[in-house]
Design an enzyme around this catalytic site. Structure first.
Site, mmCIF file in Angstrom:
data_model
loop_
_atom_site.group_PDB
_atom_site.id
_atom_site.type_symbol
_atom_site.label_atom_id
_atom_site.label_comp_id
_atom_site.label_asym_id
_atom_site.label_seq_id
_atom_site.Cartn_x
_atom_site.Cartn_y
_atom_site.Cartn_z
ATOM 1 N N THR A 1 5.817 5.891 3.119
ATOM 2 C CA THR A 1 6.249 5.853 2.182
ATOM 3 C C THR A 1 4.684 6.544 0.714
ATOM 4 O O THR A 1 3.766 5.765 0.445
ATOM 5 C CB THR A 1 7.610 5.197 1.151
ATOM 6 O OG1 THR A 1 8.499 5.437 2.100
ATOM 7 C CG2 THR A 1 7.501 6.061 -0.639
ATOM 8 N N GLU B 1 -0.905 3.899 11.827
ATOM 9 C CA GLU B 1 -1.563 4.913 10.986
ATOM 10 C C GLU B 1 -3.823 4.680 11.628
ATOM 11 O O GLU B 1 -4.096 6.182 12.137
ATOM 12 C CB GLU B 1 -2.657 4.533 9.318
ATOM 13 C CG GLU B 1 -0.509 5.232 8.736
ATOM 14 C CD GLU B 1 0.158 4.139 8.722
ATOM 15 O OE1 GLU B 1 -0.785 2.883 9.422
ATOM 16 O OE2 GLU B 1 1.111 4.044 7.195
ATOM 17 N N ARG C 1 -0.787 6.625 -2.651
ATOM 18 C CA ARG C 1 0.039 5.930 -3.713
ATOM 19 C C ARG C 1 -0.898 4.860 -4.011
ATOM 20 O O ARG C 1 -1.904 4.445 -3.051
ATOM 21 C CB ARG C 1 0.483 5.940 -2.584
ATOM 22 C CG ARG C 1 1.752 4.185 -2.886
ATOM 23 C CD ARG C 1 2.716 4.379 -1.093
ATOM 24 N NE ARG C 1 2.805 2.614 -1.236
ATOM 25 C CZ ARG C 1 3.806 2.676 -0.220
ATOM 26 N NH1 ARG C 1 4.369 3.239 0.718
ATOM 27 N NH2 ARG C 1 3.745 0.810 -0.157
ATOM 28 N N ASN D 1 13.348 1.611 7.042
ATOM 29 C CA ASN D 1 12.682 1.757 5.294
ATOM 30 C C ASN D 1 12.430 2.871 4.949
ATOM 31 O O ASN D 1 12.867 3.000 3.957
ATOM 32 C CB ASN D 1 12.125 0.825 5.173
ATOM 33 C CG ASN D 1 11.860 0.333 3.834
ATOM 34 O OD1 ASN D 1 12.797 0.613 2.792
ATOM 35 N ND2 ASN D 1 10.585 0.253 3.034
#
Lengths: 348, 1217
Positions: free
Chosen positions: B44, B77, B127, B1027
């Site tokens: 996210t 990642e 973020r 999630n």
């Protein structure tokens, strides 16, 4: 001389009166091919259930909607797909594939819910190449406020609506639970049906004492069950101007011969094929041929309806005789009735 | 109307036209077309870019060169960056998408990729990096952490720019050979839906030079022209080689500028490396980058119009820092410059952008250029903190002070370090003519989806400009959403929420919100207020709380009601009211003529829902048609007449912190909390969820003691700990409220005791899982069970009183009932309660169980994921304390390191205990040999033993108090007082989902299992990344449809348990509480008791499986029956360590699969693929069972240290007798 097995059903020329009724076998291309190879003269595909289609669409939509946009981190929980194939298209595709896979007539079967749904899906089936349609008028009338007249009127409207919408032959599969079966049969034919299929055999629920659940149970038919369609085909033969198909209880060549004698144009099989496999059509055909040859019938046409109610010297045989005999047997033997132990003697 | 989310089919074909997309899609639309390899991993707020790329490739959408890009999901990642590196070194065009911690995991490869001058682009939805807390929201701390990697950085400040700059980044990287990091603000830009002009394929072709592409390919690794890349270099040459890249960096600004010129020539959209807006003779200038530029632009425009000499510098190319362009952009008249950074670098001389600007301008001055202006720096907008025109103005205003404050903050109230600037909240730049609409909805009612659709309908169907931005709270069940929509004739650059008193349309989609929150605070005077009301227009007024009545009267609001629930129900739409509310919005807002609006909505429905089926379209149409007929205006009286008030946020009995801090967050006023209100180190009190009374359930379970068989199943399966079971003596019933229910507890061991099953009526989510599992039916009427869902209104007050009394009943002494069964576990008070997990969640039962069994000695290391969000996302936490104030201590480190983090906690606890034992040895003569020996030799395996040890430790404390004076004994005693509690056994649980255990944390899990240490790993296996929205993991079973596996996952699930068993000394269990609650309890107890590493893999149903969660437990049962999830325990100490706990499969796997959409969807969409994969999945299950059966017969000995944790310590232990 080999008897001529050819027959006509819904205006279709069939090589024999042996037709595969709707079952998982007719739902697969391989099954269809094997049925054709075994000599089945036509095949009815499993029913398209409008209720199921609607349910699937609504449930899928509910699932996707209630899980979308509910938290900031996940805008959804499933990949957005180009098409969910919730519509009748898989079924229609199956008709097309079936038409390509086999040369025998393919009859599509429809179990609708809404008037619009019946008509829409019937048109689509015709467009997909179905040689004929079988309307499966099956509902359990649980609502005490809906009377027989209203229900029958609804059936007739549906048949008329579908008749107006399609040009392919139309059969209607009936349940035996009408107060005036002969009457509704005639009216359904008047409404546009080219044939009647007798009878729809319901899956009857069972109870599980451990889980306290209602459980669906599939019980295959036996030859014993033949007598219900046999009687009604005999009664209707000559009274309705339509093709008649007997289904339920056709397991052997003898069974087939009986329904033909009573007046059926075709004998449809499901349970026997599920039990013995598609090749069983060949066995039944052999038996039927033997019976006809033994008794020197030239053809199915000759045999067909020769023992219908109107062809019999004492038509009351179909009306009362069985009833009397059954009563007699009840009083002389300890018959087993559902829920009663075989050893119980009602006379004490 | 969710399908609209990422629906931009026309995006490429309607070039020159307009589309409405969010920032993620805007960037992905370019990235996918300009890539050959796309390496992805969900995080996210960047996940959507990867999801879109995957979905497009799955659907066969080609890139610019007619090839379908290969999209590959990695285990992390770091893995994605590795693939990226390999792909570009080979000469392909490759990209990835990430944010925050994900970007940090890419950094090692980023250094390499840049060092090798290999062109590629990473798109970052910028973020916050987790510090004192995780935050999913946006700021620049992640991209700033990547500054030294040598990547060029290009910042976008709007959705249109996210699209345009994405193209510039891809083009410029090929031309310059320097890799590009393209970033835009997480959520504010990534999730804002805005109207943009998409780039056509021809535009992209014009930007990306063929020559550059060929050159890139020619440099690629090839055995036909072999090269060595990634050599190891020595002191002799490394330095020089490193400096060899300089000319390439020097060329980047020019390359980017050329691409921007090309873009401007083709599209008319003109960007510069550094842009300037405002007065040409500005004296005070604000400088920033990212979405804040939108708000700042409005402020500068308004101030300039008012005659002030102010301006705004927006930086787009951040690395290489465009010193010349900055100097050129800044007006010569600028005397004062305020640089705003959306990041915090504690201890630095200033934040990064500030330092860059200071350095640049100082160097210019030093070189004889323009004199150095006064430059100050400040922080704003951390973790998506609002940044408004008023705040931008505040910064410019502050610059006018004689000595402007430096190192300030704006947007918060800093009453500790006094850094914050005062802001005039009344300053607004909202367009006087535009529509500003705010909608309050529930996460599950479709409000956000419908609003996204409205933005698109207007944006794509009219000349108006549109913008949609959506706020979500942190709950997964009953979450509240607030949608902010703007529609205006002029382009919208308002990158901030619609503020108080600014909305001219407010819709409340859930009537009960009026009792919980300030719905009308944002309403402007005279605004239209649309309310979904179960009460008709002539009755609704009396049902409103007095606060709402007053606001309606005072602001002269135009109040309209519609019974959307009824219309939706009649249309067959269930609880989905969005299709009803949306036409009402259009009808009242007048943004389109009514007929035109209805036609447009229907067209949209047709487009979005046709793929789901004609019935769905028909029902939506029915809801739309029914909506307008049911819309009614309410005659508003002149006076507020209600006596009912809005409910207080928390009870008066709540602790001070909850009332002072938590309650403000719950009200939605967390922004107003000053710095001093918040903990300095991120340490928050537990036990706060119980103060948040959400009252979500329409129906709650009511107990019928006459039928109950005391089994405790309802309690063990309750995902929210709202069904409780207590066993107590009859005397505890003294003072019970009227009709408080109890029954005789059936137990030979505990005669004469009573039992009560009680629901917490305000905390229950109404999921119905308890009723589904209740095995006790009425003999007279099978549908009546011992617990039955009942409309909450009938029983709310009664059940509240009962619940309050129930809480007062003391917990049964823990040694009176063994915990190794369902009842015994359920009479123990859960120390995990009322989480915000999804209704019916299949994870939380396991956490509740460990809290019941070991809660008072429990340390939890929690991987990032669902469990860290419902476990630790403020405002409240479900982790709580027992009557003595003891309870789980909980901490989350990261997603990838959780196993190691937990091991660290274990090692620390062990060392502290070792030190305590050492001190106790020394002080034994002072505190009493017998007591000391008792403590040191204590067996703490069971509940009673732990309790006895606690008593001994309490006694020790008393005696230590007597050891005083100045000597070394007293010194030791003081130290031991601080450590004495460590002498009580600590239970360390390392908790997380399958994304952690199977994928990103796999290496750490392996290392920790190999460590031999006494830790317990609990994997809440939902078989998918729950999630972040259902992406495939290595735990995803074959044939299941998931994001990144839209055609069904082709490979089988990784057998994690088997891998762990290979070590021999690891306790392993495969459990499913809905299939065998008993086995689950036993496994958790055994795992905890095993003094080495334990791994419990718990089957966890999830909304991502696609079924009605009420049946959660039945699905677990069927997963086991079908062989999908065999139950077993592997106990290293047993002679035959592997024990199969479930029976051979009795249900066909495909029968189980047919009941879950994740499998069933594939059967419809790709029947042949489904057949193929399901056939293999059946083989998987058969083969696994066959293999396990053989294992169950094998004996095995795993050599390991003696299973006694109390002796497994270091040197200090060896010294003890």
């Amino acid at each position: 001389m080999t008897p001529d097995l050819r027959t006509r059903y819904l205006g279709l020329e069939l090589r024999s009166p042996l037709v595969a009724s709707a079952s998982p076998l007719t739902g697969e291309l391989d099954g269809l091919r094997r049925l054709q190879d075994a000599g089945a003269a036509a095949a009815v595909l499993p029913s398209l259930f409008e209720e199921q289609l609607t349910h699937d669409q609504v449930e899928l939509d509910r699932l996707l909607e209630t899980t979308s946009e509910h938290v900031g981190e996940a805008q959804s929980y499933f990949p957005e797909l180009e098409d969910y194939n919730t519509g009748p298209f898989a079924y229609l595709q199956r008709i097309e594939q079936a038409k390509r896979a086999v040369a025998i007539p393919v009859i599509a079967s429809l179990n609708g819910v809404t008037p619009g749904g019946w008509v829409r899906h019937a048109e689509r089936m015709q467009d997909a190449g179905a040689d004929a349609l079988e309307l499966n008028l099956y509902s359990v009338a649980t609502d005490p406020r809906v009377g027989a007249t209203e229900l029958e009127a609804r059936y007739l409207e549906l048949v008329a609506a579908v008749r107006a919408a399609v040009t392919v032959p139309l059969a209607v599969k009936l349940s035996p639970f009408f107060t005036a079966l002969a009457n509704i049969a005639v009216r359904i034919v008047e409404a546009g049906a080219d044939g009647l299929v007798l009878f729809n055999r319901f899956y009857q629920p069972d109870l599980d004492l451990d889980s306290l659940d209602v459980v669906p149970r599939l019980v295959l038919s036996t030859s014993e069950e033949l007598r219900l369609p046999l009687r009604w085909i005999a009664i209707l033969r000559g009274q309705v101007r339509a093709s008649l198909a007997a289904t339920t209880g056709v397991h052997t060549g003898l069974d087939a011969a009986k329904v033909l004698l009573a007046g059926a144009d075709v004998a449809m099989m499901t349970s026997a094929l599920l039990r013995h496999g598609p090749g069983h059509v060949r066995t039944v055909e052999r038996e039927l041929t033997a019976i006809l040859a033994e008794r020197e019938y030239d053809s199915v046409a000759q045999l067909r309806g020769s023992m219908s109610r109107s062809s019999m010297p004492d038509p009351a045989g179909f009306e009362r005789a069985n009833y009397m005999r059954t009563l007699m047997s009840w009083s002389s033997h300890a018959q087993v009735s559902p829920g009663q132990a075989a050893t119980a003697d009602p006379t004490g | 109307m969710a399908p609209g989310n990422h629906d931009s089919e026309g995006a490429m074909t309607t070039a020159g036209g307009w589309v409405c997309v969010d920032g993620n899609e805007a960037a992905a639309l370019v990235a996918h077309r300009l890539s050959e390899v796309v390496a992805i991993y969900p995080i996210t707020p960047a996940s959507a870019m990867g999801e879109l790329a995957d979905a497009w490739s799955a659907a066969g959408r080609p890139n610019l060169w007619g090839q379908v890009p290969e999209v590959v999901e990695l285990q992390s990642e770091a893995g994605a960056a590795g693939v990226l590196h390999g792909a570009v070194l080979k000469g392909a065009l490759a990209t990835t998408f990430t944010a925050s911690q994900g970007l940090l995991l890419m950094i090692p490869n980023m250094f390499k990729i840049a060092g090798e001058l290999t062109p590629t682009v990473i798109h970052v939805a910028a973020r916050t990096v987790a510090t004192h807390a995780l935050s999913i929201f946006g700021d620049h701390s992640d991209v700033m952490a990547a500054r030294p990697t040598g990547w060029a950085m290009l910042a976008s400040s709007s959705v249109q720019e996210a699209h345009d700059m994405a193209a510039v980044a891809h083009a410029a990287t090929l031309a310059s050979r320097v890799p590009f990091l393209h970033f835009f603000d997480g959520f504010r830009t990534s999730h804002e839906v805005a109207k943009i002009q998409p780039l056509a394929d021809d535009d992209l072709r014009a930007l990306v030079g063929d020559h550059d592409l060929r050159a890139h390919r020619d440099r690629g690794l090839s055995p036909d022209r072999p090269q060595l890349r990634g050599s190891a270099q020595n002191p002799d040459v490394f330095f020089q080689a490193r400096e060899a890249v300089n000319p390439f960096y020097a060329a980047v600004p020019e390359v980017v500028e050329a691409k921007l010129d090309e873009l401007a020539a083709r599209t008319g959209r003109r960007y510069r490396l550094v842009d300037y807006e405002g007065a040409p003779d500005a004296e005070r200038v604000l400088l920033l980058m990212g979405s804040g530029a939108g708000a700042a632009t409005e402020a500068v425009a308004a101030m300039t119009a008012a005659g002030e000499k102010v301006g705004l510098v927006t930086v787009r190319l951040y690395r290489p820092f465009p010193a010349e362009a900055l100097a050129a952009a800044l007006p010569e008249t600028a005397r004062r410059v305020a640089v705003l950074d959306r990041t915090k670098e504690p201890g630095a001389a200033g934040e990064p952008l500030y330092q860059d600007v200071v350095t640049t301008l100082a160097e210019r001055a030093a070189a004889g250029g323009a004199p150095m202006p006064l430059v100050v720096g400040g922080r704003y907008g951390l973790a998506s903190k609002e940044f408004t025109p008023a705040m931008a103005k505040a910064v410019l205003d502050a610059l006018a002070a004689e000595r402007p404050r430096n190192h300030f903050t704006v947007g918060i109230a800093d009453d500790v370090s006094h850094t914050s600037l005062p802001v005039d909240a009344s300053f607004s730049t909202e367009d006087a003519d535009g529509l500003r609409a705010v909608f309050f909805g529930l996460g599950s009612d479709g409000t956000v989806g419908a609003n996204k659709t409205s933005v698109k309908i207007v944006g794509e169907g009219t000349d108006l400009f549109t913008q949609g931005y959506f706020e979500y709270d942190s709950k997964k069940s009953g979450s509240v959403t607030v949608s902010h929509l703007r529609m205006a004739a002029r382009p919208i650059r308002s990158t901030y929420l619609i503020g108080r008193g600014q909305a001219n349309f407010v819709a409340c989609h859930q009537f009960h919100f009026l009792d919980r929150m300030d719905v009308l605070g944002r309403a402007a005077p005279g605004a239209t207020f649309l309310l979904n009301s179960p009460w008709p227009a002539d009755q609704v007024w009396d049902r409103l709380p007095v606060e709402v009545q007053r606001e309606v009267i005072d602001k002269r609001l135009d109040l309209w009601v519609v019974d959307a629930a009824r219309v939706a129900r009649d249309a067959g739409m269930g609880h989905r009211i969005n299709t009803v509310m949306q036409p009402c919005f259009f009808a009242l807002s007048g943004v389109l003529p009514r007929e035109q609006a209805v036609a447009a909505i229907k067209r949209w429905v047709e487009k979005a829902f046709a793929r789901r089926g004609e019935e769905v379209v028909a029902r939506n149409f029915a809801a739309i048609d029914g909506a307008l007929g049911a819309l009614r205006r309410v005659e508003v009286p002149n006076e507020a007449t209600a006596t009912r008030h809005r409910r207080p946020t928390v009870s008066e009995e709540a602790p001070d912190f909850v009332k002072r801090v938590t309650a403000r967050m719950l009200e939605g006023n967390g922004d107003l909390l000053p710095v001093s209100a918040l903990p300095v180190d991120g340490a928050f009190p537990t036990g706060t969820a119980k103060w948040e009374k959400r009252s979500l359930a329409a129906e709650i379970p009511i107990w019928d003691p006459a039928i109950c068989i005391d089994c405790g199943k309802c309690a063990i399966v309750c995902p929210h700990s709202t069904i409780r079971m207590k066993v107590f003596g009859p005397e505890a019933l003294d003072g019970a409220p009227d009709g408080f229910e109890s029954k005789d507890f059936r137990s030979r061991d505990l005669p004469g005791m009573k039992l009560t099953i009680q629901v917490a009526p305000d905390d229950c989510t109404g999921c119905g899982v308890c009723v589904e599992v209740c095995p006790a039916h009425s003999k007279q009427e099978v549908k009546h069970k011992a617990i039955n869902m009942t409309p909450v209104d009938e029983f709310l007050e009664r059940e509240r009183a009962r619940w309050d009394f129930f809480l007062e009943i003391p917990e049964l002494d823990r040694d009176r009932m063994a915990p190794d069964n369902v009842k015994g576990s359920q009479v123990r008070t859960p120390l995990f309660e009322f989480s915000g997990a999804c209704a019916g969640c299949g994870e939380t039962q396991y956490l509740k169980l460990i809290s019941q069994l070991f809660g008072d000695r429990l340390l939890v290391a929690n991987a990032t994921g669902c469990s860290s969000i419902y476990g630790g996302n403020l405002p409240t936490t479900p982790w709580t304390v027992n009557a003595e104030g003891r309870g789980p201590a909980w901490a989350n480190s990261l997603f990838e390191d959780n196993a190691e983090f937990g091991l660290g906690i274990r090692l620390a606890a062990d060392r502290l205990r070792a030190r305590a034992r050492q001190l106790l040895e020394r002080l034994a003569p002072q505190v009493g040999e017998e007591l000391a020996r008792g403590i040191l030799g204590a067996d703490q395996h069971g509940e009673a033993e732990v309790a006895a040890q606690r008593q001994r430790v309490a006694e020790l404390r008393e005696r230590l108090a007597g050891v005083d004076g100045d000597g070394s004994d007293a010194h030791d005693a003081r130290e031991l007082e601080g450590l004495a509690d460590e002498l009580v056994r600590r239970s360390v649980w390392i908790v997380g989902g399958d994304g952690w255990a199977y994928d990103i944390g796999s290496g750490g899990v392996d290392a920790v299992l190999a460590s031999g240490q006494d830790v317990n790993l609990l994997v809440l296996d939902t078989e998918v990344y729950s999630n972040t929205g259902g992406q495939s993991s290595k735990a995803t079973p074959r044939g299941a449809v998931a994001k990144f596996a839209a055609r069904g996952k082709p490979t089988s699930k990784k057998d994690l348990g088997m891998l762990a068993m290979a070590y021999g000394n690891v306790y392993v269990a495969h459990v499913a509480v809905g299939a065998s609650d008993m086995q689950t309890v036993k496994a958790l107890l055994e795992a905890e008791a095993w003094p080495g590493p334990s791994l419990v893999i718990a089957y966890s149903t999830c909304i991502a499986h696609g079924f009605d969660m009420e049946g959660s437990m039945a699905h677990m049962r069927d997963a086991v029956r079908s062989g999908h999830w065999p139950l077993y325990r592997y106990h290293p100490d047993a002679e035959r360590p592997f024990q199969l706990d479930s029976k051979p499969p009795t249900q066909p796997l495909r029968e189980f699969a047919a009941t879950e959409a994740r499998f069933a969807i594939l059967a419809r969409t790709a029947p042949r693929e489904f057949e193929r994969l399901m056939g293999l999945a059946e083989q998987d299950a058969r083969e696994r069972w066959r293999y396990y059966e053989q294992l169950a017969g094998l004996s095995r000995t795993a050599p390991h240290l003696p299973p006694d944790p109390l002796s497994a310590f270091g040197p200090s232990e060896e010294a003890s007798p």
